[in-house]
Design a protein around this motif. Sequence first.
Motif, mmCIF file in Angstrom:
data_model
loop_
_atom_site.group_PDB
_atom_site.id
_atom_site.type_symbol
_atom_site.label_atom_id
_atom_site.label_comp_id
_atom_site.label_asym_id
_atom_site.label_seq_id
_atom_site.Cartn_x
_atom_site.Cartn_y
_atom_site.Cartn_z
ATOM 1 N N GLY A 101 0.814 -1.210 0.000
ATOM 2 C CA GLY A 101 0.000 0.000 0.000
ATOM 3 C C GLY A 101 0.849 1.262 0.000
ATOM 4 N N ASP A 102 0.445 2.235 -0.829
ATOM 5 C CA ASP A 102 1.082 3.560 -0.746
ATOM 6 C C ASP A 102 0.437 4.353 0.393
ATOM 7 N N ILE A 103 -0.859 4.132 0.543
ATOM 8 C CA ILE A 103 -1.620 4.668 1.675
ATOM 9 C C ILE A 103 -2.253 3.439 2.318
ATOM 10 N N VAL A 104 -2.163 3.325 3.637
ATOM 11 C CA VAL A 104 -2.662 2.106 4.291
ATOM 12 C C VAL A 104 -3.721 2.478 5.329
ATOM 13 N N VAL A 105 -4.843 1.781 5.259
ATOM 14 C CA VAL A 105 -5.963 2.030 6.164
ATOM 15 C C VAL A 105 -5.996 0.922 7.210
ATOM 16 N N VAL A 106 -5.939 1.311 8.489
ATOM 17 C CA VAL A 106 -6.029 0.351 9.592
ATOM 18 C C VAL A 106 -7.448 0.380 10.129
ATOM 19 N N SER A 107 -8.144 -0.727 9.977
ATOM 20 C CA SER A 107 -9.563 -0.783 10.335
ATOM 21 C C SER A 107 -9.859 -2.115 11.002
ATOM 22 N N ILE A 108 -9.286 -2.265 12.206
ATOM 23 C CA ILE A 108 -9.416 -3.499 12.982
ATOM 24 C C ILE A 108 -9.937 -3.119 14.371
ATOM 25 N N PRO A 109 -10.425 -4.069 15.140
ATOM 26 C CA PRO A 109 -10.799 -3.712 16.508
ATOM 27 C C PRO A 109 -9.595 -3.115 17.238
ATOM 28 N N LEU A 110 -9.830 -2.009 17.922
ATOM 29 C CA LEU A 110 -8.723 -1.276 18.548
ATOM 30 C C LEU A 110 -7.827 -2.168 19.404
ATOM 31 N N LYS A 111 -8.420 -3.132 20.102
ATOM 32 C CA LYS A 111 -7.635 -3.965 21.022
ATOM 33 C C LYS A 111 -6.492 -4.687 20.311
ATOM 34 N N ASN A 112 -6.564 -4.797 18.966
ATOM 35 C CA ASN A 112 -5.536 -5.530 18.217
ATOM 36 C C ASN A 112 -4.499 -4.614 17.556
ATOM 37 N N TYR A 113 -4.469 -3.342 17.945
ATOM 38 C CA TYR A 113 -3.628 -2.404 17.183
ATOM 39 C C TYR A 113 -2.145 -2.773 17.220
ATOM 40 N N ARG A 114 -1.720 -3.486 18.255
ATOM 41 C CA ARG A 114 -0.291 -3.844 18.326
ATOM 42 C C ARG A 114 0.096 -4.885 17.278
ATOM 43 N N ASP A 115 -0.882 -5.512 16.642
ATOM 44 C CA ASP A 115 -0.587 -6.494 15.577
ATOM 45 C C ASP A 115 -0.239 -5.818 14.250
ATOM 46 N N VAL A 116 -0.498 -4.521 14.129
ATOM 47 C CA VAL A 116 -0.258 -3.844 12.842
ATOM 48 C C VAL A 116 1.245 -3.863 12.563
ATOM 49 N N PRO A 117 1.644 -4.346 11.383
ATOM 50 C CA PRO A 117 3.078 -4.439 11.083
ATOM 51 C C PRO A 117 3.741 -3.062 11.079
ATOM 52 N N VAL A 118 4.888 -2.966 11.709
ATOM 53 C CA VAL A 118 5.528 -1.659 11.908
ATOM 54 C C VAL A 118 6.478 -1.317 10.756
ATOM 55 N N ALA A 119 7.443 -2.205 10.485
ATOM 56 C CA ALA A 119 8.516 -1.859 9.527
ATOM 57 C C ALA A 119 7.974 -1.497 8.141
ATOM 58 N N PRO A 120 7.039 -2.285 7.557
ATOM 59 C CA PRO A 120 6.621 -1.944 6.191
ATOM 60 C C PRO A 120 5.820 -0.646 6.100
ATOM 61 N N LEU A 121 5.412 -0.106 7.230
ATOM 62 C CA LEU A 121 4.624 1.139 7.209
ATOM 63 C C LEU A 121 5.493 2.373 7.460
ATOM 64 N N ALA A 122 6.782 2.180 7.634
ATOM 65 C CA ALA A 122 7.661 3.334 7.895
ATOM 66 C C ALA A 122 7.585 4.326 6.739
ATOM 67 N N GLY A 123 7.409 5.581 7.075
ATOM 68 C CA GLY A 123 7.382 6.649 6.074
ATOM 69 C C GLY A 123 6.044 6.820 5.377
ATOM 70 N N LYS A 124 5.089 5.926 5.654
ATOM 71 C CA LYS A 124 3.823 5.959 4.905
ATOM 72 C C LYS A 124 2.712 6.697 5.642
ATOM 73 N N VAL A 125 1.741 7.139 4.842
ATOM 74 C CA VAL A 125 0.512 7.683 5.413
ATOM 75 C C VAL A 125 -0.362 6.506 5.832
ATOM 76 N N VAL A 126 -0.746 6.496 7.101
ATOM 77 C CA VAL A 126 -1.585 5.426 7.654
ATOM 78 C C VAL A 126 -2.880 6.061 8.163
#
Length: 194
Positions: free
Chosen positions: A63-88
């Motif tokens: 994704g060039d722009i990535v949308v995070v739309s998961i139950p909040l309790k799971n936010y720590r599962d969102v991958p960190v490295a591939p999202l560096a520098g990106k609009v989330v």
Amino acid sequence: MAKPTIGLIGAGHIGSQVARLATSCGYPVVISNSRGPETLADLVAELGPRARAAIAEDAAKTGDIVVVSIPLKNYRDVPVAPLAGKVVIDTNNYYPQRDGHIPELDNESTTTAELLQAHLPNSKVVKAFNHIYAAELTTHGQPAGSKNRRALVIAGDDAAAKTVVTKLLDDFGFDTVDAGPLKEGWRRSLGVRP
Ligand SMILES: NC(=O)c1ccc[n+]([C@@H]2O[C@H](COP(=O)([O-])OP(=O)(O)OC[C@H]3O[C@@H](n4cnc5c(N)ncnc54)[C@H](OP(=O)(O)O)[C@@H]3O)[C@@H](O)[C@H]2O)c1
């Protein structure tokens, strides 16, 4: 010019609707969920050739722009490295009955979007889509300049990232109201403060 690819982490009510909007506006999408790409076959078939399903890591990477739309309790599962520098884009709201109690939200020392930003320190998080019901995403959009066009609130700390999201929302059929920095992102919400 080719449209940016929208990566989706979470393809439930909101994620699937953002994917429908995006593909209908000509954006390629890569969708992901927690159970694996094979469980998204029906949605991919519905979305057509601009869509494919992947694991979350791949959606984040592609994704060039990535949308995070998961139950909040799971936010720590969102991958960190591939999202560096990106609009989330963070759509998440806090529902303690679903998410469990999160002390720093209960004591109002932070907000949902700031939690995601802290988890993704090198990404540019913008709060958006958190105060519109999923179904309305594909029915409430109107062309730019339409009378009484609906506006969606965004919040974020990075001005360039907010410009990117404003352009995306305009393409999707919505005006934008900038609520200011990320810490103001809770002010319009379908969840519990903050
Ligand atoms: N529904 C609305 O109208 C609405 C409006 C505004 C904001 N929101 C907020 O937006 C967020 C998503 O809401 P929703 O209604 O779309 O939820 P939902 O229908 O329950 O969908 C959640 C999605 O997240 C995926 N998911 C869960 N954990 C994951 C993980 N660890 N990694 C990757 N994907 C994961 C789920 O995949 P699986 O199914 O495979 O588990 C599912 O595709 C919530 O914070 C909600 O409060 C919702």
